[in-house]
Design an enzyme around this catalytic site. Structure first.
Site, PDB file in Angstrom:
ATOM      1  N   ASP A  43     -51.931 -40.396  -3.366  1.00 22.71           N
ATOM      2  CA  ASP A  43     -50.652 -40.775  -3.996  1.00 22.71           C
ATOM      3  C   ASP A  43     -49.964 -39.789  -4.702  1.00 22.71           C
ATOM      4  OD1 ASP A  43     -50.412 -43.423  -2.896  1.00 22.71           O
ATOM      5  OD2 ASP A  43     -52.089 -43.910  -4.310  1.00 22.71           O
ATOM      6  N   GLY A 156     -49.416 -58.926 -13.850  1.00 27.77           N
ATOM      7  CA  GLY A 156     -48.821 -60.045 -12.993  1.00 27.77           C
ATOM      8  C   GLY A 156     -48.370 -59.806 -11.580  1.00 27.77           C
ATOM      9  N   ASP A 186     -51.991 -51.249   1.702  1.00 32.88           N
ATOM     10  CA  ASP A 186     -51.879 -50.606   0.491  1.00 32.88           C
ATOM     11  C   ASP A 186     -51.752 -51.649  -0.673  1.00 32.88           C
ATOM     12  OD1 ASP A 186     -52.294 -48.949  -1.975  1.00 32.88           O
ATOM     13  OD2 ASP A 186     -50.736 -47.651  -1.006  1.00 32.88           O
ATOM     14  N   GLY A 208     -58.287 -49.507  -4.103  1.00 30.53           N
ATOM     15  CA  GLY A 208     -58.085 -49.232  -5.601  1.00 30.53           C
ATOM     16  C   GLY A 208     -59.009 -50.187  -6.570  1.00 30.53           C
TER      17      GLY A 208
END
Length: 237
Positions: A43, A156, A186, A208
């Protein structure tokens, strides 16, 4: 496995570089290699398009010389030219850029592919698939963001409620045109996402912190590899 065949494998994982321990990147990448991973999701953020900037291009350049993993680069920046030029010079295997900040989408796809690098576009959650109408045929990969880019640190922040509809509509769009364009997902990717979309809907999953645990990295990678095998064999439930 040849480089070309990597992109043709079903239910492929592309672990996110910024999920790793940034102070021990080389050793962490060695663990990825040991586990059988063949791609690394890189990224590139500028702190503007996305409110974070965890990784510099110099780090990517140094890492390129220390691993044989294919570099799957996701460019999340406002001004793309400089970053794309640098990544092409570094020698990456795929560059995916955002349609929201690229005024010449067709031209950028051409520019990347002329260098022998796979090219694709990324869409933020609320960006409609209509943005792909005239460029889908030129895309090696389309990356769908399932959360808003740069907000993964917000507890959140969840995958959007319309993500499933968007993923399936893109699959239909690709199939109806008879294309070999890959779908990459992603943003908070979970084992459940792999089970749901790994068998014929999505092709690549950016892994991730939901899937790769720093405190038990080898174990979590084994678990994800086991899940992939089950999905490919049709046994995941």
């Amino acid at each position: 496995m040849t480089e070309r065949s990597i992109w043709e494998q079903p239910c492929m994982y592309t672990p996110s570089l910024i999920t790793l321990d940034m102070c021990n990147l080389e050793s962490q990448v060695r663990l990825l290699e040991k586990s059988g991973m063949e791609m690394l999701h890189v990224d590139i953020l500028d702190g503007h398009f996305s409110p974070s900037m965890p990784l510099g291009l110099d780090t990517v350049r140094q890492l390129r010389d220390r691993t044989e993993l294919a570099f799957d680069c996701h460019v999340m920046v406002t001004e793309q030219d400089y970053f794309v030029n640098e990544l092409l010079d570094i020698g990456v295997q795929q560059i995916i850029f955002h349609v929201e900040t690229q005024p010449h989408i067709d031209g950028m796809l051409n520019r990347i592919r002329e260098r022998g690098v796979r090219a694709g576009v990324a869409l933020k959650p609320a960006t409609p698939l209509s943005a792909l109408e005239y460029v889908l045929e030129k895309c090696d990969t389309v990356l769908l963001m399932l959360i808003n880019p740069g907000y993964a640190f917000v507890k959140g922040e969840k995958q959007t409620v319309y993500a499933d509809r968007k993923i399936r509509e893109l699959r239909r769009m690709i199939d109806e045109r008879g294309l070999n364009t890959k779908i990459s997902l992603d943003g908070r990717i979970s084992p459940e996402n792999v089970k749901t979309y790994g068998a014929g809907i999505a092709d690549q999953f950016v892994l991730g912190s939901t899937c790769i645990k720093r405190d038990r990295m080898e174990e979590s990678l084994r678990e994800m590899n086991c899940l992939r095998g089950q999905v490919i064999r049709g046994g995941a439930k």
